[in-house]
Design a protein around this motif. Structure first.
Motif, PDB file in Angstrom:
ATOM      1  N   PHE A 125       0.833  -1.095   0.072  1.00 48.96           N
ATOM      2  CA  PHE A 125       0.016  -0.132  -0.057  1.00 48.96           C
ATOM      3  C   PHE A 125       0.827   1.331   0.005  1.00 48.96           C
ATOM      4  O   PHE A 125       1.820   1.316   0.533  1.00 48.96           O
ATOM      5  CB  PHE A 125      -0.848  -0.070   1.187  1.00 48.96           C
ATOM      6  N   PRO A 126       0.334   2.471  -0.564  1.00 51.81           N
ATOM      7  CA  PRO A 126       1.122   3.676  -0.453  1.00 51.81           C
ATOM      8  C   PRO A 126       1.370   4.081   0.919  1.00 51.81           C
ATOM      9  O   PRO A 126       0.610   3.568   1.801  1.00 51.81           O
ATOM     10  CB  PRO A 126       0.256   4.519  -1.008  1.00 51.81           C
ATOM     11  N   LYS A 128       1.242   6.006   4.438  1.00 48.12           N
ATOM     12  CA  LYS A 128       0.337   7.227   5.128  1.00 48.12           C
ATOM     13  C   LYS A 128       1.017   8.440   4.733  1.00 48.12           C
ATOM     14  O   LYS A 128       2.154   8.862   4.779  1.00 48.12           O
ATOM     15  CB  LYS A 128       0.453   7.032   6.671  1.00 48.12           C
ATOM     16  N   ASP A 130      -1.370   8.690   2.621  1.00 51.77           N
ATOM     17  CA  ASP A 130      -2.512   8.277   1.668  1.00 51.77           C
ATOM     18  C   ASP A 130      -3.618   6.932   2.277  1.00 51.77           C
ATOM     19  O   ASP A 130      -3.177   6.412   2.958  1.00 51.77           O
ATOM     20  CB  ASP A 130      -1.742   7.166   0.610  1.00 51.77           C
ATOM     21  N   ALA A 132      -5.374   4.693   1.203  1.00 45.33           N
ATOM     22  CA  ALA A 132      -5.664   3.232   0.543  1.00 45.33           C
ATOM     23  C   ALA A 132      -5.732   2.229   1.637  1.00 45.33           C
ATOM     24  O   ALA A 132      -6.571   1.449   1.399  1.00 45.33           O
ATOM     25  CB  ALA A 132      -4.443   2.953  -0.437  1.00 45.33           C
ATOM     26  N   SER A 133      -4.698   2.018   2.580  1.00 47.99           N
ATOM     27  CA  SER A 133      -4.564   0.934   3.491  1.00 47.99           C
ATOM     28  C   SER A 133      -5.837   1.184   4.563  1.00 47.99           C
ATOM     29  O   SER A 133      -6.312  -0.075   4.758  1.00 47.99           O
ATOM     30  CB  SER A 133      -3.426   1.088   4.439  1.00 47.99           C
ATOM     31  N   TYR A 134      -6.233   2.324   4.708  1.00 51.11           N
ATOM     32  CA  TYR A 134      -7.450   2.585   5.798  1.00 51.11           C
ATOM     33  C   TYR A 134      -8.663   2.219   5.139  1.00 51.11           C
ATOM     34  O   TYR A 134      -9.278   1.683   5.569  1.00 51.11           O
ATOM     35  CB  TYR A 134      -7.283   3.983   6.217  1.00 51.11           C
ATOM     36  N   ILE A 135      -8.667   2.749   3.902  1.00 47.12           N
ATOM     37  CA  ILE A 135      -9.805   2.349   3.079  1.00 47.12           C
ATOM     38  C   ILE A 135     -10.111   0.707   3.130  1.00 47.12           C
ATOM     39  O   ILE A 135     -11.029   0.182   3.047  1.00 47.12           O
ATOM     40  CB  ILE A 135      -9.827   2.538   1.395  1.00 47.12           C
ATOM     41  N   TYR A 136      -8.979  -0.138   2.712  1.00 44.74           N
ATOM     42  CA  TYR A 136      -9.065  -1.289   2.511  1.00 44.74           C
ATOM     43  C   TYR A 136      -9.420  -2.050   4.067  1.00 44.74           C
ATOM     44  O   TYR A 136     -10.416  -2.782   4.054  1.00 44.74           O
ATOM     45  CB  TYR A 136      -7.533  -1.799   2.343  1.00 44.74           C
ATOM     46  N   ASP A 139     -13.283  -1.215   4.557  1.00 42.29           N
ATOM     47  CA  ASP A 139     -14.069  -2.022   3.817  1.00 42.29           C
ATOM     48  C   ASP A 139     -14.349  -3.333   4.320  1.00 42.29           C
ATOM     49  O   ASP A 139     -15.310  -4.061   4.442  1.00 42.29           O
ATOM     50  CB  ASP A 139     -13.565  -2.261   2.352  1.00 42.29           C
ATOM     51  N   PRO A 156      -5.568   9.920   7.352  1.00 45.37           N
ATOM     52  CA  PRO A 156      -6.144   8.882   6.338  1.00 45.37           C
ATOM     53  C   PRO A 156      -7.616   8.705   7.251  1.00 45.37           C
ATOM     54  O   PRO A 156      -8.576   8.542   6.264  1.00 45.37           O
ATOM     55  CB  PRO A 156      -5.704   7.700   6.487  1.00 45.37           C
TER      56      PRO A 156
END
Length: 190
Positions: A125-126, A128, A130, A132-136, A139, A156
């Motif tokens: 993941f990119p 922090k 960013d 993206a990892s938090y979204i993952y 979800d 994030p």
């Protein structure tokens, strides 16, 4: 008491790792720079410290090897953090640390079972802040709160509209602030 799903940072949040990192960093530099100066840079990020101290790839590799050789028992969890982990419905970790060192330390303290999932720097993941990892993780686990020791850890979560808590850090932007985990239930679980 309401249960919540918590996303945790690792270094400086769950475990008091930065003093050890500063000491090992100093040993790698072979200079008389103070551990306090090193601490202030690694608290921002290792990348910041590597750049600031103009470290070579060889020195960076030596530093990482010293961490890997350091006994897991030397990295201490913060007092009362297990009470908070135990009270949450789910705990997940998002850290830039590598999985091998993370798991080695958690297993030593028999704390791995507290975490439903761990995303590490090895997962692609990119970095922090960013999200993206938090979204993952959100979800998959429905995150309610993100806890970290740096603003970088909460940005994030804020982008996702989640509640945030800064640990031992009073920088503006968090919903909650705690200096000790025995304060968590009075400040966050309200």
């Amino acid at each position: 008491m309401t249960t919540i799903n918590i996303l945790w940072d690792f270094d400086g949040t769950l475990f008091d790792t930065y003093p050890i990192y500063a000491n090992l960093f100093k040993r790698t530099l072979h200079t008389d720079v103070s551990e306090e100066d090193i601490f202030s840079k690694i608290k921002i990020s290792f990348s910041e410290a590597f750049s600031y101290f103009d470290m070579t790839e060889e020195q960076i590799g030596e530093f990482k090897q010293l961490i890997r050789q350091y006994p897991a028992s030397g990295f201490k969890p913060f007092d009362s953090v297990e009470k908070v982990l135990d009270s949450a419905d789910k705990n997940v970790i998002m850290t830039h640390n590598n999985r091998e060192d993370l798991v080695r330390i958690l297993r030593h303290y028999d704390m791995e079972h507290y975490f439903t999932e761990m995303v590490t720097g090895d997962d692609g993941f990119p970095r922090k802040p960013d999200p993206a990892s938090y979204i993952y993780l959100d979800d998959r686990h429905g995150i309610d709160l993100a806890v970290g020791d740096r603003t970088l850890d909460i940005i994030p979560a804020k982008k996702l509209g989640k509640k945030t808590c800064l640990f031992q850090n009073k920088e503006a932007g968090a919903d909650f602030y705690v200096d000790r985990y025995d304060e968590f239930f009075d400040r966050v679980y309200v």
